[in-house]
Design an enzyme around this catalytic site. Structure first.
Site, short mmCIF file in Angstrom:
data_model
loop_
_atom_site.label_atom_id
_atom_site.label_comp_id
_atom_site.label_asym_id
_atom_site.label_seq_id
_atom_site.Cartn_x
_atom_site.Cartn_y
_atom_site.Cartn_z
N GLU A 119 -65.29 49.18 47.25
CA GLU A 119 -66.38 48.46 46.60
C GLU A 119 -66.96 47.42 47.54
OE1 GLU A 119 -64.89 48.97 41.99
OE2 GLU A 119 -64.22 47.20 43.08
N CYS A 164 -70.53 41.08 50.44
CA CYS A 164 -69.07 40.98 50.49
C CYS A 164 -68.56 42.40 50.71
CB CYS A 164 -68.58 40.37 49.18
SG CYS A 164 -66.79 40.37 49.04
N CYS A 189 -54.99 47.75 49.77
CA CYS A 189 -54.54 46.65 50.63
C CYS A 189 -53.03 46.74 50.81
CB CYS A 189 -54.91 45.30 50.01
SG CYS A 189 -54.65 43.90 51.13
N CYS A 238 -50.55 40.00 47.39
CA CYS A 238 -50.87 38.77 46.66
C CYS A 238 -50.80 39.06 45.16
CB CYS A 238 -52.27 38.28 47.04
SG CYS A 238 -52.47 38.04 48.80
N CYS A 294 -54.07 39.19 42.85
CA CYS A 294 -55.24 39.97 43.29
C CYS A 294 -55.17 41.41 42.79
CB CYS A 294 -55.32 39.95 44.81
SG CYS A 294 -56.69 40.91 45.46
N GLU A 325 -57.27 43.71 53.97
CA GLU A 325 -57.02 42.57 54.86
C GLU A 325 -57.67 42.90 56.21
OE1 GLU A 325 -55.90 39.38 55.05
OE2 GLU A 325 -56.36 39.72 57.16
N SER A 329 -57.23 32.32 53.41
CA SER A 329 -56.87 32.21 51.99
C SER A 329 -55.52 31.53 51.90
CB SER A 329 -56.80 33.62 51.37
OG SER A 329 -58.03 34.25 51.56
N LEU A 330 -55.55 30.24 51.67
CA LEU A 330 -54.30 29.47 51.77
C LEU A 330 -53.57 29.41 50.42
CD1 LEU A 330 -52.76 27.94 53.98
CD2 LEU A 330 -53.81 25.85 53.13
N HIS A 331 -54.22 28.88 49.42
CA HIS A 331 -53.71 28.81 48.05
C HIS A 331 -52.50 27.90 47.85
CE1 HIS A 331 -56.71 31.70 47.08
NE2 HIS A 331 -56.12 32.70 47.70
N CYS A 343 -64.21 37.72 43.34
CA CYS A 343 -63.06 37.73 44.26
C CYS A 343 -61.82 38.25 43.57
CB CYS A 343 -62.70 36.30 44.68
SG CYS A 343 -63.72 35.62 45.95
N1 SAH Z 1 -57.52 39.88 52.39
C1 SAH Z 1 -58.51 38.89 52.68
C2 SAH Z 1 -59.86 39.17 52.09
C3 SAH Z 1 -59.94 39.68 50.68
S1 SAH Z 1 -59.61 38.61 49.32
C4 SAH Z 1 -58.02 37.53 52.28
O1 SAH Z 1 -56.95 37.44 51.70
O2 SAH Z 1 -58.67 36.55 52.59
C5 SAH Z 1 -60.93 37.48 49.22
C6 SAH Z 1 -60.55 36.16 48.56
O3 SAH Z 1 -60.35 36.30 47.15
C7 SAH Z 1 -59.25 35.59 49.10
O4 SAH Z 1 -59.40 34.22 49.31
C8 SAH Z 1 -58.29 35.84 47.95
O5 SAH Z 1 -57.18 35.00 48.00
C9 SAH Z 1 -59.17 35.61 46.77
N2 SAH Z 1 -58.69 36.18 45.51
C10 SAH Z 1 -57.89 37.25 45.34
N3 SAH Z 1 -57.68 37.47 44.04
C11 SAH Z 1 -58.37 36.53 43.36
C12 SAH Z 1 -58.58 36.25 41.99
N4 SAH Z 1 -58.04 37.01 41.05
N5 SAH Z 1 -59.38 35.20 41.67
C13 SAH Z 1 -59.97 34.45 42.63
N6 SAH Z 1 -59.81 34.67 43.94
C14 SAH Z 1 -59.03 35.69 44.30
#
Ligand code: SAH
Length: 346
Positions: free
Chosen positions: A94, A107, A114, A118, A121, A166, A220-222, A339
Site C-alpha cells: 500500500e 508515503c 515487515c 513492533c 503496528c 523497514e 521511530s523511537l517511542h 501510520c
Molecule cells: N519501519 C519504518 C517505517 C514504517 S512505520 C519505521 O519503523 O520507522 C512508520 C511510522 O509509523 C513509524 O514511526 C511507526 O513507529 C509508526 N507506527 C506504527 N504503527 C503505528 C500505529 N498503530 N499508530 C501510529 N503510528 C504507528
C-alpha cells in the site's frame, strides 16, 4: 521452452548501453530506452516510438517491463488517498497520498510485510514476504505524483518511507529508487524532500552516513528506556538504545543533518515524566525534532493513546530543553491509511 525473461529495469543505464553494443547496435540506443523506462514510465516496448520495430521485438524477446498496477484507490474524507498496489507476482503493498494546503506527500512501502515485530503496528502482523525492487518503489511514487496532478493540480512535493516495511532492511533497493527519484533522468526531486524512516538499525544508519546520503532521517523511537522499548519493539533487545545512539551520533557528525524522532505516547506505557526526561537525554546531543504521532488503534485494542495531559507533559519537557516538538494528527484513519494501519485490508 520459454527461458525466463529478465526485468529490464534491473539494469543500470551503463548495462543497458553495453547490451545494445553487444547486439551490434549503438550505445546511445540504451539511453533512449532508459528514458522510456524511467522518465516516461513506459509499460510496453511497443510504445517506444523512436525505436525501430525490429529492436522493439528483440527487446520483447529478451526482457519484461514489470510494472505495478493500482488495484484499488480509496479516498478518505480528509482527502488522503490510499493505493493498493499489485506487484508483478500478485503480492500487494500500500502507498498513501497525504495532501495539505501546500504540499502533497507520498508515503511509500519498501517491503511486502515487515520482518520487525513492533507490537503496535498492523504491518508487523504480516510476515515479511520480500523486498521491493527499486522500480516497484519508484512506480509507487510516480502513481502518487500522477494522482496529485490529477486531483490536486500540483506535483508531488515530498516523500516519506513510512509505508510497509523497514527501509533499512532493504537498503540497496531503497537507495537505488531514491537515486532514480532524484535523478534528472527520473523525477528530478530534491533529496531534501525525502525522509527515510527507520525503527533504528544502527549498522545501516552508519552506512547511510558513510554513503553521504542527502535525504533526511527519521527514527521511530517511542521510548528512550531500554526495558520499555524492548517491550513494545522487541528487536530493541538486539539493537539496544546505546548502539542506536552511537550510530546517530556518527550520522550527525558526518551529515550535520537534524534528526527527527517519531514518538507515540501510550497510556500506561511511556506517559510519565521519567519517560519524557529519558527522551530529552537521548536526543539532545544533536539538533532534533520530535513528532508526537497520534496512535492509530489496530485490531486488538491492547494499546491506547495517552491523554492530553501526558502529551502536554512531553511538549513542555521538550520545549524547556529547546527541542522542537510537533503534534501530528493522523490522516486517512477512516480508510486505514494512517501510520501503522497498512495491512492490505480493504
Ligand atoms: N519501519 C519504518 C517505517 C514504517 S512505520 C519505521 O519503523 O520507522 C512508520 C511510522 O509509523 C513509524 O514511526 C511507526 O513507529 C509508526 N507506527 C506504527 N504503527 C503505528 C500505529 N498503530 N499508530 C501510529 N503510528 C504507528
Amino acid at each position: 521452452m520459454e527461458t525466463k525473461k529478465k526485468d529490464i529495469r534491473a539494469l543500470t543505464k551503463e548495462q543497458l548501453r553495453e547490451f545494445f553494443v553487444s547486439q551490434g547496435d549503438k550505445a546511445f540506443r540504451g539511453n533512449q530506452v532508459y528514458e522510456w523506462l524511467w522518465q516516461k514510465s513506459a509499460h510496453s516496448f511497443e510504445g517506444m516510438t523512436n525505436i525501430s520495430k525490429t529492436t522493439r521485438e528483440m527487446l520483447e524477446n529478451n526482457f519484461v517491463i514489470n510494472h505495478i498496477k493500482v488495484d484499488q484507490m480509496q479516498r478518505s474524507n480528509d482527502g488522503t488517498i490510499k493505493n493498493a498496489v499489485r506487484l508483478h507476482d500478485d503480492l500487494v503493498v500500500e502507498s498513501v497520498l497525504i495532501p495539505t494546503e501546500t504540499r502533497t506527500t507520498a508515503c511509500v512501502s519498501s517491503q511486502v510485510g515487515c520482518s520487525l515485530d513492533c507490537r503496535f503496528c498492523a504491518t508487523a502482523r504480516l510476515k515479511r514476504m520480500r523486498n521491493l525492487n527499486p522500480d516497484e518503489i519508484y512506480d509507487q511514487v510516480v502513481a502518487i505524483d500522477n494522482e496529485s496532478r490529477l486531483y490536486f493540480d500540483r506535483p508531488l512535493s515530498n516523500i516519506v518511507f513510512m509505508g510497509m516495511g523497514e527501509p533499512l532492511m532493504n537498503y540497496n533497493n531503497v537507495l537505488k529508487a531514491i537515486d532514480m527519484i532524484t535523478s534528472s533522468e527520473g523525477l528530478g526531486m530534491s533529496p531534501r524532500r525525502i525522509t527515510v524512516s527507520t525503527s533504528g538499525v544502527p549498522k545501516m544508519i552508519k552506512k547511510m552516513a558513510d554513503d553521504e546520503v542527502k535525504f533526511k532521517l527519521a527514527v521511530s523511537l517511542h521510548s528512550a528506556i531500554d526495558a520499555t522499548r524492548t517491550s513494545i519493539m522487541p528487536f530493541n533487545a538486539t539493537f539496544p538504545l546505546s548502539d542506536l545512539r552511537k550510530a546517530l551520533e556518527y550520522w550527525y557528525d558526518k551529515t550535520k543533518s537534524r534528526i527527527t524522532y517519531e514518538y507515540v505516547v501510550w497510556k500506561g506505557i511511556n506517559d510519565t515524566q521519567k519517560d519524557a526526561d529519558a527522551l530529552v537525554d537521548f536526543c539532545r546531543f544533536a539538533p532534533s525534532k520530535v513528532n508526537l504521532i497520534e496512535y492509530n488503534p489496530i485490531a486488538d485494542g491492547e494499546f491506547q493513546q495517552a491523554n492530553d495531559k501526558a502529551l502536554n507533559l512531553y511538549i513542555n519537557t521538550l520545549e524547556r530543553h529547546g527541542i522542537t516538538v510537533t503534534v501530528r494528527r493522523s490522516r486517512g484513519k477512516d480508510i486505514d491509511a494512517a501510520c501503522g494501519q497498512l495491512a492490505n485490508k480493504q
